[in-house]
Design a protein around this motif. Structure first.
Motif, PDB file in Angstrom:
ATOM      1  N   HIS A 268       0.815  -1.209   0.000  1.00 30.35           N
ATOM      2  CA  HIS A 268       0.000   0.000   0.000  1.00 30.35           C
ATOM      3  C   HIS A 268       0.850   1.261   0.000  1.00 30.35           C
ATOM      4  CE1 HIS A 268      -3.956  -1.803   0.335  1.00 30.35           C
ATOM      5  NE2 HIS A 268      -3.389  -2.735   1.085  1.00 30.35           N
ATOM      6  N   TYR A 269       2.144   1.106  -0.144  1.00 26.86           N
ATOM      7  CA  TYR A 269       3.028   2.277  -0.176  1.00 26.86           C
ATOM      8  C   TYR A 269       3.147   2.750  -1.613  1.00 26.86           C
ATOM      9  CZ  TYR A 269       4.288   0.745   4.484  1.00 26.86           C
ATOM     10  OH  TYR A 269       4.245   0.378   5.791  1.00 26.86           O
ATOM     11  N   GLY A 270       2.560   3.893  -1.902  1.00 24.15           N
ATOM     12  CA  GLY A 270       2.526   4.356  -3.272  1.00 24.15           C
ATOM     13  C   GLY A 270       3.618   5.366  -3.580  1.00 24.15           C
ATOM     14  N   VAL A 271       3.745   5.683  -4.863  1.00 21.26           N
ATOM     15  CA  VAL A 271       4.771   6.618  -5.293  1.00 21.26           C
ATOM     16  C   VAL A 271       4.408   8.052  -4.902  1.00 21.26           C
ATOM     17  CG1 VAL A 271       3.886   7.152  -7.592  1.00 21.26           C
ATOM     18  CG2 VAL A 271       6.345   6.984  -7.225  1.00 21.26           C
ATOM     19  N   GLU A 272       3.108   8.299  -4.599  1.00 21.31           N
ATOM     20  CA  GLU A 272       2.662   9.668  -4.334  1.00 21.31           C
ATOM     21  C   GLU A 272       3.332  10.228  -3.078  1.00 21.31           C
ATOM     22  OE1 GLU A 272       0.302   7.099  -4.311  1.00 21.31           O
ATOM     23  OE2 GLU A 272       0.103   7.184  -6.491  1.00 21.31           O
ATOM     24  N   THR A 273       3.530   9.373  -2.076  1.00 21.24           N
ATOM     25  CA  THR A 273       4.092   9.870  -0.818  1.00 21.24           C
ATOM     26  C   THR A 273       5.587   9.609  -0.702  1.00 21.24           C
ATOM     27  OG1 THR A 273       3.467   7.805   0.218  1.00 21.24           O
ATOM     28  CG2 THR A 273       1.963   9.643   0.503  1.00 21.24           C
ATOM     29  N   SER A 274       6.206   9.111  -1.761  1.00 23.64           N
ATOM     30  CA  SER A 274       7.628   8.764  -1.602  1.00 23.64           C
ATOM     31  C   SER A 274       8.496  10.016  -1.660  1.00 23.64           C
ATOM     32  CB  SER A 274       8.064   7.768  -2.656  1.00 23.64           C
ATOM     33  OG  SER A 274       8.038   8.375  -3.903  1.00 23.64           O
ATOM     34  N   LEU A 275       9.666   9.892  -1.106  1.00 16.32           N
ATOM     35  CA  LEU A 275      10.527  11.041  -0.832  1.00 16.32           C
ATOM     36  C   LEU A 275      11.540  11.211  -1.965  1.00 16.32           C
ATOM     37  CD1 LEU A 275      10.854  13.046   1.478  1.00 16.32           C
ATOM     38  CD2 LEU A 275      12.581  11.547   2.417  1.00 16.32           C
ATOM     39  N   LEU A 276      11.467  12.378  -2.629  1.00 15.12           N
ATOM     40  CA  LEU A 276      12.388  12.628  -3.736  1.00 15.12           C
ATOM     41  C   LEU A 276      13.764  13.044  -3.233  1.00 15.12           C
ATOM     42  CD1 LEU A 276      10.026  14.406  -6.198  1.00 15.12           C
ATOM     43  CD2 LEU A 276      11.426  12.430  -6.702  1.00 15.12           C
ATOM     44  N   ARG A 277      14.687  13.062  -4.162  1.00 19.43           N
ATOM     45  CA  ARG A 277      16.089  13.272  -3.795  1.00 19.43           C
ATOM     46  C   ARG A 277      16.332  14.571  -3.043  1.00 19.43           C
ATOM     47  NH1 ARG A 277      20.580  11.302  -7.978  1.00 19.43           N
ATOM     48  NH2 ARG A 277      22.398  11.477  -6.659  1.00 19.43           N
ATOM     49  N   HIS A 278      15.629  15.650  -3.408  1.00 17.48           N
ATOM     50  CA  HIS A 278      15.887  16.900  -2.686  1.00 17.48           C
ATOM     51  C   HIS A 278      15.254  16.903  -1.302  1.00 17.48           C
ATOM     52  CE1 HIS A 278      11.859  18.239  -3.770  1.00 17.48           C
ATOM     53  NE2 HIS A 278      12.130  17.889  -5.008  1.00 17.48           N
ATOM     54  N   GLY A 279      14.488  15.857  -0.969  1.00 13.72           N
ATOM     55  CA  GLY A 279      13.932  15.773   0.386  1.00 13.72           C
ATOM     56  C   GLY A 279      14.676  14.800   1.266  1.00 13.72           C
ATOM     57  N   TRP A 280      15.805  14.306   0.790  1.00 10.89           N
ATOM     58  CA  TRP A 280      16.563  13.331   1.581  1.00 10.89           C
ATOM     59  C   TRP A 280      17.318  14.040   2.693  1.00 10.89           C
ATOM     60  CZ3 TRP A 280      19.220   9.827  -2.621  1.00 10.89           C
ATOM     61  CH2 TRP A 280      18.222   9.116  -3.302  1.00 10.89           C
ATOM     62  N   ASN A 281      16.595  14.529   3.688  1.00 15.52           N
ATOM     63  CA  ASN A 281      17.242  15.120   4.864  1.00 15.52           C
ATOM     64  C   ASN A 281      16.386  14.789   6.073  1.00 15.52           C
ATOM     65  OD1 ASN A 281      15.062  16.843   4.561  1.00 15.52           O
ATOM     66  ND2 ASN A 281      16.283  18.309   3.394  1.00 15.52           N
ATOM     67  N   LEU A 282      16.807  15.212   7.230  1.00 17.44           N
ATOM     68  CA  LEU A 282      16.120  14.806   8.455  1.00 17.44           C
ATOM     69  C   LEU A 282      14.661  15.249   8.448  1.00 17.44           C
ATOM     70  CD1 LEU A 282      16.517  13.423  11.113  1.00 17.44           C
ATOM     71  CD2 LEU A 282      17.045  15.605  12.134  1.00 17.44           C
ATOM     72  N   ARG A 283      14.434  16.496   8.026  1.00 17.22           N
ATOM     73  CA  ARG A 283      13.071  17.022   8.041  1.00 17.22           C
ATOM     74  C   ARG A 283      12.162  16.192   7.124  1.00 17.22           C
ATOM     75  NH1 ARG A 283      11.051  22.677   7.946  1.00 17.22           N
ATOM     76  NH2 ARG A 283      13.150  23.323   8.403  1.00 17.22           N
ATOM     77  N   GLY A 284      12.681  15.932   5.913  1.00 13.48           N
ATOM     78  CA  GLY A 284      11.887  15.160   4.961  1.00 13.48           C
ATOM     79  C   GLY A 284      11.628  13.746   5.455  1.00 13.48           C
ATOM     80  N   VAL A 285      12.656  13.125   6.030  1.00 17.17           N
ATOM     81  CA  VAL A 285      12.529  11.742   6.474  1.00 17.17           C
ATOM     82  C   VAL A 285      11.515  11.631   7.609  1.00 17.17           C
ATOM     83  CG1 VAL A 285      13.755   9.913   7.700  1.00 17.17           C
ATOM     84  CG2 VAL A 285      14.770  10.932   5.699  1.00 17.17           C
TER      85      VAL A 285
END
Lengths: 313, 403
Positions: A268-285
């Motif tokens: 049930h984990y879709g691509v809509e909520t996945s984390l893009l490369r510019h969000g790979w930081n603590l806040r995004g995670v």
């Protein structure tokens, strides 16, 4: 519930548990994705308010202690615990991280990681073998050695006779033959009563994780020479999907190779909520893990599976 | 464990002999350590052991200082011992003094070892350890290093450097170099980073360093340039004038630079001069032959982005191929905007593809809807999406998820 801003690194680290949903770019190994994410998490944690160095505890009345220079620094800090001496407070190896299911180097899309206490959940998710959905794009007219575009071209062929309805028909027939194979892999004798009862339930999950099983193939886009198939599968790998494209090409009286594979859904984990490369930081995670926790609450059977057939809820 | 403690005890004793004013408390403590191991014997005759302790100290210290006195003292000690032995059931303390004497002999070897290793004050009573942090509370040098902002954690990861750092004496080995660097204009804030990167600078004779500075002066490097060189390249001073001269000459000849250009290059990217020459040759080949820039263009590139010569050439050629073949940027445009070659390929690709889907990927300044390649690669994603692509972040994210 009141929300407050957190500046304290240990607090954040204590709550850094759960499953995160990372968008893996094509051309990057899973190992490198994991390293990049963890490196950024550790870096951001170290930039927050980390633990101060310990106080030095020297006994006041040590024998012969009056000449001891340390005695004068009773309340001073323990320099051995200073960041410059011990290294950064948070290091990559401090964060435990486990992959749910790997993706190949040519694949992009949903990649799930369990972090710290989320590893337990991630293992259970993996044990229940959720279906993954892919968009696989192929190109007609050229076959390559590894079925991927970066390899040497082996065959060229004409593809002007291929029509989308022909491809859809082929996809449907392939789906039917793969579903027949699915009953063989459910782990019981095909001639038995148990097999009949299981088969009555519909689509089945395989008993082990060795053989790839495909549940659905559908043509969703056709712009000659490129075509895109949506594939639902369990236990697949990118080489398998690429060779599937190759087979499609041969069945269509031409050749084809696979130009891109994109995983759009994992359970049930879709691509809509996945984390893009510019969000790979603590806040995004942290934000991402909060979102993924809701997915798990909505679908508790991702962890405690009680049915053998595929389910739609 | 006991052996270890004894060893430590021995080194302590020998060391304290060297500086007399310090010996007293330590000697007492060391002897007390010993008495603590023999509590059962001490409970019987405590005043006698105290007596012997007091006697044992001066003998031990004076043995070293002047041998003339030692004989007299020994005689006195023997008398004293005989006197003690006459009293019965107090043989324990004599054994103890014998023990200290006998254990004194190998101590000399220990000390010689210390001197050979040339580890100074810091070595005293230390046990083997995995990191420098264990010594920080004891070693004044390391404490000074911490105050300067030296990252001991990254020093100890390199082989042999931890031992070397521990052996330094701040007053003697470090301070003159810091004064020297300060004289060259290196700001005090960068001392920490400098020592972290290159602690071995303390190994080089200060006259040699002065020679290397004089060489730069003779080559008409201005004070500001020299300061930049020493601040941004901690390894520059490790290179002999001969090597530096050869390298500057190589750059001058290979890229047809004049004197001012060489000075500008060395101060703009000081690390390039001391970089791995093999790598630089490879990068030069890559830029000249594989990318096809001509002589003047290479010179222009070198002076504007010397970092290109320090990038892995495989990655460099990949970036160039994408910019030149897919994006259609000509050599002239790349000379004009060398930033394109310093940005990573995935960044270039996803931004260009986004602009292409929006119909904005037009890099010819003479036509409408021109987008500067410099704007394309500068700034973060938010800045790019709002100001260059004139779109919003959600659209950009949706676009990226189709790749």
């Amino acid at each position: 519930m009141s929300l407050t801003k957190v500046y304290d690194a240990p607090t954040v680290f204590r709550h850094l548990n759960g499953i995160m949903n990372i968008y893996k770019p094509a051309g990057m190994k899973v190992k490198h994705v994991k390293n990049a994410v963890l490196h950024n998490i550790a870096k951001d944690l170290n930039e927050m308010k980390v633990r101060e160095p310990r106080k030095l505890h020297t006994p006041l009345l040590e024998p012969g202690g009056d000449a001891n220079p340390l005695l004068r620094k009773i309340n001073s800090i323990d320099l051995a615990d200073h960041i410059l001496a011990t290294g950064p407070r948070y290091q990559i190896s401090d964060i435990r991280c486990a992959l749910v299911a790997g993706l190949g180097i040519h694949t992009s899309g949903v990649l799930l990681f369990g972090i710290n206490k989320g590893i337990n959940q991630s293992q259970q998710v993996q044990r229940n073998r959720p279906v993954r959905a892919y968009h696989v794009t192929g190109r007609l007219g050229m076959a390559t050695e590894t079925h991927f575009p970066d390899a040497r071209i082996t065959v060229r062929a004409d593809y002007r006779h291929v029509h989308p309805d022909r491809v859809s028909a082929l996809a449907a027939s392939m789906q039917a033959s793969h579903q027949r194979k699915m009953y063989e892999l459910c782990g019981v004798d095909l001639q038995s009563q148990a097999a009949y009862e299981i088969a009555c339930k519909g689509l089945l999950r395989p008993a082990d994780n060795t053989q790839p099983v495909i549940y659905g193939i559908k043509l969703i886009d056709f712009q000659r020479p490129d075509f895109t198939l949506e594939i639902h599968a369990i236990n697949e790998c990118e080489e398998y999907l690429a060779s599937l494209i190759n087979e499609v090409g041969i069945e269509l009286r031409t050749v084809a190779h696979c130009t891109s594979i994109r995983c759009i859904r994992h359970g049930h984990y879709g691509v809509e909520t996945s984390l893009l490369r510019h969000g790979w930081n603590l806040r995004g995670v942290v934000k991402n893990m909060r979102e993924q926790r809701q997915v798990l609450q909505k679908h508790p059977h991702l962890i405690n599976q009680d049915k053998i057939e595929l389910r739609n809820d | 464990m006991i052996i270890l403690r004894n060893l430590r005890f021995i080194t302590k004793v020998t060391k304290t002999d060297a500086n007399i004013p310090n010996y007293l408390p330590k000697n007492i403590r060391s002897l007390r350590n010993q008495t603590r191991q023999r509590v059962e014997s001490l409970t019987t005759k405590e005043e006698h052991t105290d007596h012997v302790e007091k006697l044992a100290q001066p003998t031990r210290t004076e043995q070293r200082v002047n041998t003339g006195i030692t004989e007299a003292v020994n005689k006195y000690l023997k008398n004293e011992l005989r006197h003690i032995e006459n009293k019965e059931n107090i043989d324990v303390p004599t054994i103890q003094t014998n023990a200290t004497h006998s254990s004194h002999l190998p101590a000399n070897d220990e000390e010689i070892d210390d001197q050979l290793l040339d580890v100074g004050e810091a070595k005293k009573d230390y046990v083997p350890t995995f990191n420098l942090a264990a010594y920080v509370n004891k070693s004044p040098t390391l404490q000074k290093f911490l105050q300067l902002g030296v990252d001991l954690h990254s020093i100890e990861r390199r082989k042999g450097l931890a031992k070397f750092t521990l052996g330094l004496d701040f007053e003697k080995d470090v301070q003159p170099y810091l004064y020297f660097l300060q004289d060259q204009g290196v700001p005090a804030e960068s001392f920490g980073e400098l020592i972290t990167k290159n602690p071995l600078i303390f190994k080089i004779d200060i006259d040699d360093l002065q020679t290397r500075v004089n060489y730069l002066e003779s080559k008409k490097f201005t004070a500001v340039q020299r300061q930049r060189i020493f601040t941004y390249n901690p390894f520059w001073l490790m290179f002999s004038t001969h090597r530096i001269d050869k390298r500057l000459g190589h750059f001058q000849k290979e890229f047809h630079l004049n004197g001012d250009d060489v000075r500008f290059l060395a101060s703009k990217q000081p690390r390039l001069i001391t970089y791995n020459m093999d790598h630089i040759r490879k990068a030069s080949f890559c830029i000249r032959e594989e990318m096809g820039f001509d002589k003047d263009e290479i010179k222009c590139l070198l002076l504007s982005k010397p970092r290109l010569w320090m990038i892995n050439s495989d990655e460099l050629i990949e970036r160039f191929a994408y910019a030149h073949q897919t994006m259609g940027l000509s050599h002239d445009l790349l000379i004009q905007f060398p930033e394109v070659l310093t940005s990573r390929e995935f960044r270039l690709r996803q931004r260009h593809e986004f602009l292409a889907t929006l119909g904005r990927a037009q890099y010819d300044p003479e036509k409408d809807l021109y987008t500067s390649p410099k704007d394309l690669v500068s700034g973060n994603d938010y800045h790019f999406v709002r100001n260059v692509a004139k779109s919003d972040l959600e659209t950009y994210e949706l676009f990226l998820k189709t790749r």
